[in-house]
Design a protein around this motif. Sequence first.
Motif, PDB file in Angstrom:
ATOM      1  N   LEU A  17       2.154 135.199  -7.288  1.00  0.00           N
ATOM      2  CA  LEU A  17       3.581 135.083  -6.994  1.00  0.00           C
ATOM      3  C   LEU A  17       4.258 134.155  -8.001  1.00  0.00           C
ATOM      4  O   LEU A  17       3.721 133.102  -8.341  1.00  0.00           O
ATOM      5  N   VAL A  18       5.435 134.563  -8.476  1.00  0.00           N
ATOM      6  CA  VAL A  18       6.241 133.711  -9.341  1.00  0.00           C
ATOM      7  C   VAL A  18       7.694 133.778  -8.867  1.00  0.00           C
ATOM      8  O   VAL A  18       8.101 134.721  -8.188  1.00  0.00           O
ATOM      9  N   ARG A  19       8.451 132.778  -9.237  1.00  0.00           N
ATOM     10  CA  ARG A  19       9.879 132.743  -8.945  1.00  0.00           C
ATOM     11  C   ARG A  19      10.626 132.365 -10.225  1.00  0.00           C
ATOM     12  O   ARG A  19      10.029 131.870 -11.181  1.00  0.00           O
ATOM     13  N   PHE A  20      11.937 132.557 -10.210  1.00  0.00           N
ATOM     14  CA  PHE A  20      12.795 132.134 -11.313  1.00  0.00           C
ATOM     15  C   PHE A  20      13.719 131.023 -10.818  1.00  0.00           C
ATOM     16  O   PHE A  20      14.113 130.988  -9.656  1.00  0.00           O
ATOM     17  N   ARG A  21      14.056 130.119 -11.720  1.00  0.00           N
ATOM     18  CA  ARG A  21      15.166 129.202 -11.468  1.00  0.00           C
ATOM     19  C   ARG A  21      15.935 129.067 -12.762  1.00  0.00           C
ATOM     20  O   ARG A  21      15.380 129.272 -13.856  1.00  0.00           O
ATOM     21  N   ARG A  22      17.220 128.742 -12.649  1.00  0.00           N
ATOM     22  CA  ARG A  22      18.027 128.601 -13.851  1.00  0.00           C
ATOM     23  C   ARG A  22      17.593 127.351 -14.593  1.00  0.00           C
ATOM     24  O   ARG A  22      17.586 126.246 -14.030  1.00  0.00           O
ATOM     25  N   GLY A  23      17.216 127.493 -15.852  1.00  0.00           N
ATOM     26  CA  GLY A  23      16.742 126.362 -16.639  1.00  0.00           C
ATOM     27  C   GLY A  23      17.870 125.586 -17.273  1.00  0.00           C
ATOM     28  O   GLY A  23      18.972 126.108 -17.478  1.00  0.00           O
ATOM     29  N   ASP A  24      17.577 124.339 -17.563  1.00  0.00           N
ATOM     30  CA  ASP A  24      18.530 123.473 -18.257  1.00  0.00           C
ATOM     31  C   ASP A  24      18.167 123.455 -19.742  1.00  0.00           C
ATOM     32  O   ASP A  24      17.052 123.052 -20.108  1.00  0.00           O
ATOM     33  N   LEU A  25      19.075 123.900 -20.598  1.00  0.00           N
ATOM     34  CA  LEU A  25      18.771 124.045 -22.019  1.00  0.00           C
ATOM     35  C   LEU A  25      18.350 122.732 -22.644  1.00  0.00           C
ATOM     36  O   LEU A  25      17.385 122.673 -23.420  1.00  0.00           O
ATOM     37  N   ARG A  26      19.049 121.654 -22.299  1.00  0.00           N
ATOM     38  CA  ARG A  26      18.709 120.357 -22.896  1.00  0.00           C
ATOM     39  C   ARG A  26      17.298 119.922 -22.490  1.00  0.00           C
ATOM     40  O   ARG A  26      16.523 119.423 -23.307  1.00  0.00           O
ATOM     41  N   GLU A  27      16.968 120.121 -21.209  1.00  0.00           N
ATOM     42  CA  GLU A  27      15.629 119.755 -20.731  1.00  0.00           C
ATOM     43  C   GLU A  27      14.560 120.552 -21.466  1.00  0.00           C
ATOM     44  O   GLU A  27      13.534 120.000 -21.909  1.00  0.00           O
ATOM     45  N   VAL A  28      14.789 121.863 -21.615  1.00  0.00           N
ATOM     46  CA  VAL A  28      13.804 122.724 -22.277  1.00  0.00           C
ATOM     47  C   VAL A  28      13.660 122.344 -23.744  1.00  0.00           C
ATOM     48  O   VAL A  28      12.545 122.270 -24.283  1.00  0.00           O
ATOM     49  N   GLU A  29      14.785 122.086 -24.420  1.00  0.00           N
ATOM     50  CA  GLU A  29      14.722 121.709 -25.832  1.00  0.00           C
ATOM     51  C   GLU A  29      13.996 120.386 -26.022  1.00  0.00           C
ATOM     52  O   GLU A  29      13.185 120.231 -26.938  1.00  0.00           O
ATOM     53  N   THR A  30      14.275 119.418 -25.153  1.00  0.00           N
ATOM     54  CA  THR A  30      13.626 118.103 -25.261  1.00  0.00           C
ATOM     55  C   THR A  30      12.123 118.230 -25.078  1.00  0.00           C
ATOM     56  O   THR A  30      11.326 117.629 -25.817  1.00  0.00           O
ATOM     57  N   GLN A  31      11.724 119.021 -24.078  1.00  0.00           N
ATOM     58  CA  GLN A  31      10.301 119.224 -23.838  1.00  0.00           C
ATOM     59  C   GLN A  31       9.651 119.898 -25.047  1.00  0.00           C
ATOM     60  O   GLN A  31       8.560 119.528 -25.476  1.00  0.00           O
ATOM     61  N   ARG A  32      10.339 120.878 -25.596  1.00  0.00           N
ATOM     62  CA  ARG A  32       9.790 121.620 -26.732  1.00  0.00           C
ATOM     63  C   ARG A  32       9.631 120.727 -27.955  1.00  0.00           C
ATOM     64  O   ARG A  32       8.630 120.784 -28.679  1.00  0.00           O
ATOM     65  N   GLN A  33      10.633 119.902 -28.223  1.00  0.00           N
ATOM     66  CA  GLN A  33      10.563 119.003 -29.375  1.00  0.00           C
ATOM     67  C   GLN A  33       9.396 118.028 -29.228  1.00  0.00           C
ATOM     68  O   GLN A  33       8.674 117.758 -30.195  1.00  0.00           O
ATOM     69  N   ALA A  34       9.207 117.499 -28.015  1.00  0.00           N
ATOM     70  CA  ALA A  34       8.094 116.575 -27.786  1.00  0.00           C
ATOM     71  C   ALA A  34       6.753 117.287 -27.975  1.00  0.00           C
ATOM     72  O   ALA A  34       5.816 116.736 -28.568  1.00  0.00           O
ATOM     73  N   PHE A  35       6.671 118.500 -27.503  1.00  0.00           N
ATOM     74  CA  PHE A  35       5.446 119.307 -27.642  1.00  0.00           C
ATOM     75  C   PHE A  35       5.138 119.534 -29.121  1.00  0.00           C
ATOM     76  O   PHE A  35       4.008 119.343 -29.578  1.00  0.00           O
ATOM     77  N   ASN A  36       6.153 119.941 -29.875  1.00  0.00           N
ATOM     78  CA  ASN A  36       5.948 120.211 -31.302  1.00  0.00           C
ATOM     79  C   ASN A  36       5.532 118.946 -32.056  1.00  0.00           C
ATOM     80  O   ASN A  36       4.669 118.994 -32.932  1.00  0.00           O
ATOM     81  N   ARG A  37       6.153 117.827 -31.723  1.00  0.00           N
ATOM     82  CA  ARG A  37       5.786 116.574 -32.400  1.00  0.00           C
ATOM     83  C   ARG A  37       4.334 116.201 -32.098  1.00  0.00           C
ATOM     84  O   ARG A  37       3.578 115.804 -32.985  1.00  0.00           O
ATOM     85  N   PHE A  38       3.942 116.322 -30.844  1.00  0.00           N
ATOM     86  CA  PHE A  38       2.600 115.907 -30.436  1.00  0.00           C
ATOM     87  C   PHE A  38       1.523 116.712 -31.163  1.00  0.00           C
ATOM     88  O   PHE A  38       0.497 116.176 -31.591  1.00  0.00           O
ATOM     89  N   PHE A  39       1.761 118.017 -31.305  1.00  0.00           N
ATOM     90  CA  PHE A  39       0.748 118.885 -31.918  1.00  0.00           C
ATOM     91  C   PHE A  39       1.004 119.138 -33.412  1.00  0.00           C
ATOM     92  O   PHE A  39       0.257 119.873 -34.049  1.00  0.00           O
ATOM     93  N   GLY A  40       2.067 118.536 -33.948  1.00  0.00           N
ATOM     94  CA  GLY A  40       2.350 118.696 -35.366  1.00  0.00           C
ATOM     95  C   GLY A  40       2.833 120.084 -35.734  1.00  0.00           C
ATOM     96  O   GLY A  40       2.670 120.524 -36.879  1.00  0.00           O
ATOM     97  N   ILE A  41       3.424 120.781 -34.785  1.00  0.00           N
ATOM     98  CA  ILE A  41       3.866 122.158 -35.040  1.00  0.00           C
ATOM     99  C   ILE A  41       5.134 122.145 -35.891  1.00  0.00           C
ATOM    100  O   ILE A  41       6.112 121.479 -35.551  1.00  0.00           O
ATOM    101  N   GLY A  42       5.081 122.872 -36.967  1.00  0.00           N
ATOM    102  CA  GLY A  42       6.234 122.969 -37.850  1.00  0.00           C
ATOM    103  C   GLY A  42       6.347 121.817 -38.819  1.00  0.00           C
ATOM    104  O   GLY A  42       7.241 121.797 -39.662  1.00  0.00           O
ATOM    105  N   GLY A  43       5.404 120.847 -38.712  1.00  0.00           N
ATOM    106  CA  GLY A  43       5.480 119.689 -39.589  1.00  0.00           C
ATOM    107  C   GLY A  43       4.800 119.919 -40.928  1.00  0.00           C
ATOM    108  O   GLY A  43       4.218 120.939 -41.193  1.00  0.00           O
TER     109      GLY A  43
END
Length: 310
Positions: free
Chosen positions: A284-310
Amino acid sequence: MVFEVIRPGFLALLQDYGRYGMQHLGMATGGPLDEHAFVWANRLLGNHYNSATLEITLGQVRLRALQGTRIAITGADLGACINDQPIVPWCSYRVEAGDSLSFAGARTGVRAYLAVSGGFEAPLRYGSCATVVREGCGGLHGDGQRLQAGDRLGMRLKNAGQGALQQVPPRFVPDYGAPLCLRLLPGYQYDQFDAEQLERLFGSDYRVSPDSDRMGYRLAGPAIQSGLDGIISEGIAFGAVQIPGDGQPIVLLRDRQTIGGYPKVGCVAALDAAQLAQRAPGALVRFRRGDLREVETQRQAFNRFFGIGG
């Protein structure tokens, strides 16, 4: 050579981070369906984030080590064993020549990632070795084929048996059996779904359909209707949620077609799509409306941690 394939299982594919910049040629990105597990497998061994790993779906795989090296296993618990002794995922291990590495079947999750020190060696096609079976591109021989019995896998480092063994901190290990709520970022056709349809989408449970694969996850539940009869085919982003004529959402993943003509209510956050790819049919899965700023912040932190795109 580091491994010989004794039993290839249901689906075992070499995947690096993916084939980017080729969609204008009609080529899918490919790459790991669970990006989170993929990058952790490489990090455990000190590999570059783009190093090729083996994506194993549902298990039933047996490999024989041809030389000593360090390995890491992340993602689904597929009942992995070294020489028939159980081991747990999200850790690195050492194997020696002659050792047997096996994956029985799915206990939690769907896809496991096997990395070796330095990454597996495979020819690049359009800048990547990501395997896209449908397109006959990538993989061990560059022809898009899944692994077969008798295949021999090489690794980029020739002497990589040394080095400390590592474990992913428990706070970063997902629970693939937990309820999953997908953050949906509205797209430009979002307003073509009226309030009643959106309330139904965000207020309902959907089950993962057995008709799901690396192209996309089909969901079954209350039907959603768009105000659009159809659109002129256009490019499709990773995580896009298409609403076809039967109203059942499809979340498009790494091997998706590059264009499509169904209305799209938005895109699922990429890291949420990775978690979706570990859900088996019936989950089972559900949807909720995401917050763009929250998603972008999480993504940037993820990329920095793993060196993605660096």
